[in-house]
Scaffold this active site. Structure first.
Site, PDB file in Angstrom:
ATOM      1  N   HIS A  61      30.251  37.104  53.013  1.00 50.67           N
ATOM      2  CA  HIS A  61      31.552  37.770  52.791  1.00 50.67           C
ATOM      3  C   HIS A  61      31.351  39.171  52.218  1.00 50.67           C
ATOM      4  CE1 HIS A  61      35.900  36.995  51.151  1.00 50.67           C
ATOM      5  NE2 HIS A  61      35.742  38.277  51.438  1.00 50.67           N
ATOM      6  N   HIS A  63      32.735  43.398  52.823  1.00 50.76           N
ATOM      7  CA  HIS A  63      33.573  44.366  53.530  1.00 50.76           C
ATOM      8  C   HIS A  63      32.756  45.640  53.699  1.00 50.76           C
ATOM      9  CE1 HIS A  63      37.160  41.823  53.135  1.00 50.76           C
ATOM     10  NE2 HIS A  63      36.657  41.493  51.951  1.00 50.76           N
ATOM     11  N   LEU A  64      32.279  45.876  54.908  1.00 51.83           N
ATOM     12  CA  LEU A  64      31.431  47.043  55.158  1.00 51.83           C
ATOM     13  C   LEU A  64      32.243  48.243  55.643  1.00 51.83           C
ATOM     14  CD1 LEU A  64      28.270  45.325  56.716  1.00 51.83           C
ATOM     15  CD2 LEU A  64      28.787  45.823  54.309  1.00 51.83           C
ATOM     16  N   ASP A 155      40.455  37.640  56.264  1.00 49.18           N
ATOM     17  CA  ASP A 155      40.302  37.898  54.827  1.00 49.18           C
ATOM     18  C   ASP A 155      40.942  39.208  54.385  1.00 49.18           C
ATOM     19  OD1 ASP A 155      39.153  37.029  52.238  1.00 49.18           O
ATOM     20  OD2 ASP A 155      38.345  39.044  52.378  1.00 49.18           O
ATOM     21  N   HIS A 182      41.698  33.293  53.469  1.00 52.38           N
ATOM     22  CA  HIS A 182      41.982  33.917  52.165  1.00 52.38           C
ATOM     23  C   HIS A 182      43.242  33.237  51.615  1.00 52.38           C
ATOM     24  CE1 HIS A 182      42.429  37.649  49.528  1.00 52.38           C
ATOM     25  NE2 HIS A 182      43.638  37.105  49.448  1.00 52.38           N
ATOM     26  N   HIS A 235      35.985  32.783  48.096  1.00 49.97           N
ATOM     27  CA  HIS A 235      36.257  33.201  46.707  1.00 49.97           C
ATOM     28  C   HIS A 235      37.138  32.247  45.891  1.00 49.97           C
ATOM     29  CE1 HIS A 235      39.645  34.886  48.902  1.00 49.97           C
ATOM     30  NE2 HIS A 235      39.034  36.008  49.225  1.00 49.97           N
ATOM     31  N   ASP A 308      32.037  39.090  48.387  1.00 51.78           N
ATOM     32  CA  ASP A 308      33.332  39.773  48.574  1.00 51.78           C
ATOM     33  C   ASP A 308      33.204  41.255  48.187  1.00 51.78           C
ATOM     34  OD1 ASP A 308      35.921  40.274  49.277  1.00 51.78           O
ATOM     35  OD2 ASP A 308      36.834  39.174  47.613  1.00 51.78           O
ATOM     36  N   HIS A 312      35.897  50.740  47.476  1.00 53.71           N
ATOM     37  CA  HIS A 312      37.050  51.642  47.588  1.00 53.71           C
ATOM     38  C   HIS A 312      36.658  52.973  46.966  1.00 53.71           C
ATOM     39  CE1 HIS A 312      39.913  48.591  48.884  1.00 53.71           C
ATOM     40  NE2 HIS A 312      39.495  47.796  47.922  1.00 53.71           N
TER      41      HIS A 312
HETATM   42 ZN   LIG Z   1      39.684  37.511  50.394  1.00 50.22          ZN
END
Ligand SMILES: [Zn+2]
Length: 437
Positions: A61, A63-64, A155, A182, A235, A308, A312
């Site tokens: 998990h 986020h790229l 997600d 999610h 998560h 996760d 940002h």
């Molecule tokens: Zn999530």
């Protein structure tokens, strides 16, 4: 001369083969060639006394952010962070722009991973078209694409419709894929920015109750039972969710679950300073929840650790608390948090840590070549780490394009020395193998 390498005298912790003993490990042409007592023969040697050698970590998990938000992260910077964290495989979440809901996008993400060459990138496909929660995405097309996606998630957004969730599970079951939802019931979570409880009352911030997660997990477990399909709970953040999964597993429902470093480590009172670095979905919960998630990871109710990782950039994240987006960096610090809060405190031992960070997540996605075993003939996807080394988290030194780590300034124990992807160093002697740092 060959490019052979010998890691000499490491503690080899490999739950996939049941091995936990001091040994030498020889690597050549991308594979492990020998484990045991290895004699010197035209190989570069690394003294690994006091170090642990394990199968490289696997993150289900992350986020790229590529395509679409290359200002926050790219596949290259995200996988560099992963390599520094000891990872050899990373699953890239589908909430990119455009959304990874088609063969073209999942193949693009996989290709970006191959081009960067720092970790194997396994795309996650979206469950619904555009993450809109209305129409099932072309799961079969993504499954049979070059990216061979076997794990689907919207997600960041919860699949609110029980009907759509049922269809997703039924469809996924046909090719033994996994659906990860999610879990955040929309009406209960609406307008919330942190955990609902004592701290949110004092701060005057609208809260999200634990039940927003638990009612969806309970529903999805019922649907997993109905369909016979494989559900993954991402998560896990509440004591109630841990209990729901424990009961479901005892009843034979096909469910796996993950916990994040932050839900194993941090509590909602950190929000007291209104610092948006502590804003995340699901939110940081209470001490009792953290204790329950830790216990769940220790006893195997929660199968694995997933990061996760959610970068940002400052212009997005450093705003008023209720305007800031949710998410935290984790790939580079996950090992340190786990060693500090779980191993050092005696809650888990090293074989369990390696199982939770490598063997178990590789099994969830059926990733052959990751998660061990460390054995002759197997691809040399390895991490060598110093279990005793301490370091202070400096956001400025992290590989991620973003700096939103909730662990800034914290002293962590446990540091990666080498990471090796198919016999090639991605991290060598604590530095990027290509000399970036
Ligand atoms: Zn999530």
């Amino acid at each position: 001369m060959s490019d052979a390498v010998i890691f000499r005298g490491a503690r080899v912790v490999d739950p996939a083969s049941g091995r936990d003993e001091t040994a030498d490990v020889r690597v050549e042409d991308g594979s492990v060639t020998d484990v045991g007592r290895v004699s010197a023969n035209h190989a570069e040697e690394f003294d690994c006394a006091g170090l642990i050698l394990a199968p490289g970590f696997v993150d289900l998990h992350a986020h790229l952010r590529e395509p679409g938000r290359e200002d926050a992260e790219t596949v290259a910077t995200g996988t560099r962070a992963a390599a520094r964290g000891g990872y050899t495989a990373v699953c890239a979440m589908a909430n990119t722009d455009p959304v990874a809901d088609s063969a073209a996008i999942v193949e693009q993400v996989a290709a970006l991973g191959r081009a960067a060459g720092l970790a194997d990138v396994y795309p996650v496909g979206a469950i619904s078209v555009g993450l809109q929660g209305e129409q099932l995405a072309e799961l079969g097309e993504m499954a049979t694409s070059g990216a061979r996606v076997n794990f689907f998630s919207d997600d960041g957004k919860c699949v609110q419709s029980a009907g759509l969730m049922r269809r997703a599970l039924e469809y996924a079951r046909a090719f033994d894929a996994v659906i990860a939802n999610h879990a955040e019931e929309g009406a209960l979570a609406s307008g919330g920015h942190m955990n609902e409880g004592e701290v949110s009352s004092i701060l005057g911030i609208t809260g999200i109750p634990s039940e927003a997660e638990e009612v969806i997990v309970a529903r999805d477990l019922a649907l997993a039972k109905l369909t016979g399909a494989r559900l993954h709970v991402p998560h896990v953040s509440t004591a109630g969710t841990v209990e729901l999964i424990r009961v479901a597993k005892a009843r034979g429902i096909r469910v796996t679950a993950e916990a994040t470093p932050h839900h194993l480590s941090l509590t909602d009172d950190l929000v007291s300073g209104y610092d948006p670095v502590f804003k995340v979905a699901p939110p940081l919960r209470t001490r009792e929840d953290v204790e329950a998630v830790r216990k769940g990871l220790a006893d195997g109710t929660i199968d694995c650790v997933a990061t996760d990782h959610a970068p940002h950039p400052p212009e997005d994240k450093e705003r008023e608390f209720d305007l800031a987006p949710c998410g935290m960096l984790n790939l580079e610090t996950a090992l340190g948090v786990l060693v500090t809060d779980m191993v050092d405190s005696g809650l888990i031992d090293w074989p369990r840590l390696v199982e939770a960070m490598s063997v178990a997540p590789a099994r969830v996605r059926s990733l052959t070549g990751h998660g061990g075993p460390v054995a002759p003939g197997a691809p040399a996807n390895l991490v060598v780490l110093d279990p005793a080394a301490t370091w202070v988290v400096d956001p400025g030194l992290l590989a991620s394009k973003s700096k939103n780590t909730p662990f800034a300034g914290r002293t962590l124990k446990g540091k990666v020395v080498h990471t090796m992807l198919r016999g090639r160093f991605t991290v060598r002697e604590g530095s990027d193998a290509d000399g970036q740092r």
